[in-house]
Enzyme design. Structure first.
Site, short mmCIF file in Angstrom:
data_model
loop_
_atom_site.label_atom_id
_atom_site.label_comp_id
_atom_site.label_asym_id
_atom_site.label_seq_id
_atom_site.Cartn_x
_atom_site.Cartn_y
_atom_site.Cartn_z
N PRO A 188 0.83 -1.21 0.00
CA PRO A 188 0.00 0.00 0.00
C PRO A 188 0.86 1.26 0.00
CG PRO A 188 -0.91 -1.61 1.49
CD PRO A 188 0.39 -2.18 1.01
N CYS A 189 0.50 2.20 -0.88
CA CYS A 189 1.41 3.32 -1.16
C CYS A 189 0.90 4.66 -0.65
CB CYS A 189 1.64 3.42 -2.66
SG CYS A 189 0.11 3.64 -3.62
N GLN A 190 -0.18 4.67 0.14
CA GLN A 190 -0.73 5.95 0.57
C GLN A 190 0.30 6.85 1.26
OE1 GLN A 190 -2.35 3.15 0.70
NE2 GLN A 190 -4.35 3.47 -0.22
#
Length: 353
Positions: A83-85
């Site tokens: 996840p790259c948030q």
């Protein structure tokens, strides 16, 4: 049946709706399983990829969980998009150092260390390339004996009809390997018209009776007037004064021009985010029809094949949930090119052997 010597089997960590797996399969790689903590991904992954979905936190995943999945005798690939948030360009200036997603790339490295697959690939937002956690991941791979290459990949060069950049890493224990650059030039880029131009026309609030994902959100009377006043490729500055929102009148909001805007037919789309069905959240207005783009149009612009299944036919479409699945997905065309590079790399290694 025993696979051919050069066959590759892959497990997709953080698999989501299966965008990375779809691309790898398009390249001829056997995807043998996907792992994600979100149960909402299970239907899309299993229906399209035809491989088992494992609902598990990667922090609790071990080599023993994955061991039964690999095809005996195949080259093993561990793939994933953590996840790259915390690294998103939409969060510049925000302190994300305390977020729990930061260590997930370290969990990826732990699994590489424990499984020792021949190939590793990961994808993320380009901004992660300067982060300490990514550079640590690269060092870990190199210390484990992998040849590592990574670069920022521009989607249209890979056949993605979308102005999107992604960081892609490819690593191999077999020998030096390279992430592809993409073969298309600007004259060959796929456009919004190419991928959604033939879909049935819809008005705001309408649903295609054949495809439940081709559904247009209902715009308010004010937003209907706004989109009617919007030009393809233009901004809210094209509107008459009475349609402007209070934030547009403030100096702090005057620079945000890529919201409440239409796409252009003959160019790639803007980046498809998790809010792509929201006219006010980006340049997500249809180029011609007075509505925001539909979930099906978002999926096509993200590079999913037509007819990709994201919801069961007998269930109500949760637009917010499906938009998240689409926006968070790895674009399959980029994944396919990386997969083909991996297949060619393994084939070359076999010839040398």
């Amino acid at each position: 049946m025993q696979p051919a010597p050069a066959s590759i089997s892959a497990v997709d960590l953080f698999c989501g709706a299966g965008g990375l797996s779809q691309g790898l399969q398009d390249a001829g790689i056997s995807v043998v399983g996907g792992v994600d903590i979100e149960a909402s991904c299970a239907y899309a992954f299993e229906s399209n990829i035809d491989a088992p979905f494992i609902e598990r936190d990667v922090r609790e995943l071990t080599a023993e969980h994955l061991e039964p999945l690999w095809i005996p005798g195949s080259i093993r690939m561990l793939a994933g998009c953590a996840p790259c948030q915390p690294f998103s360009p939409y969060r510049r200036g925000v302190d994300t150092s305390g977020e729990e997603q930061w260590p997930l790339l370290r969990e990826f490295a732990r699994l590489v260390r424990d499984i020792n697959p021949e190939l590793v690939t990961m994808e993320n937002v380009p901004r992660i390339g300067t982060s300490a956690v990514f550079l640590e991941f690269v060092r870990d791979l190199e210390e484990l004996g992998y040849f590592v290459d990574w670069k920022s990949c521009y989607g249209p060069r890979f056949g993605l009809p979308q102005h999107r950049r992604r960081l892609v890493l490819l690593a191999s224990r077999l020998g030096p390997v390279e992430v592809p650059d993409g073969a298309l030039d600007e004259s060959s880029y796929r456009t919004v018209r190419d991928v959604i131009g033939s879909l049935p026309k819809l008005a705001s609030g309408e649903t295609d009776p054949v495809d439940p994902l081709h559904v247009a959100r209902n715009l308010s009377p004010l937003n209907l007037r706004r989109i009617a006043a919007s030009l393809p490729g233009g901004t809210w500055q094209d509107w008459p004064e009475e349609l402007l929102s209070p934030c547009h009148r403030k100096s702090s909001g005057s620079s945000f021009k890529n919201v409440y805007a239409r796409m252009e037919w003959d160019k790639p789309s803007p980046t498809i985010t998790t809010l792509s069905g929201n006219f006010g959240a980006g340049r997500f207005g249809h180029p011609e029809q007075d509505r925001s783009i539909t979930l099906r149009e978002a999926a096509l612009l993200q590079g999913f094949p037509p007819g990709y299944k994201l919801v069961r036919r007998d269930t109500r479409v949760n637009q917010t949930q499906v938009a998240r699945l689409i926006g968070n997905a790895v674009p399959p065309p980029i994944a396919a090119e990386v997969g083909r590079a991996a297949v060619a790399h393994v084939a070359a290694f076999d010839r040398v052997e």
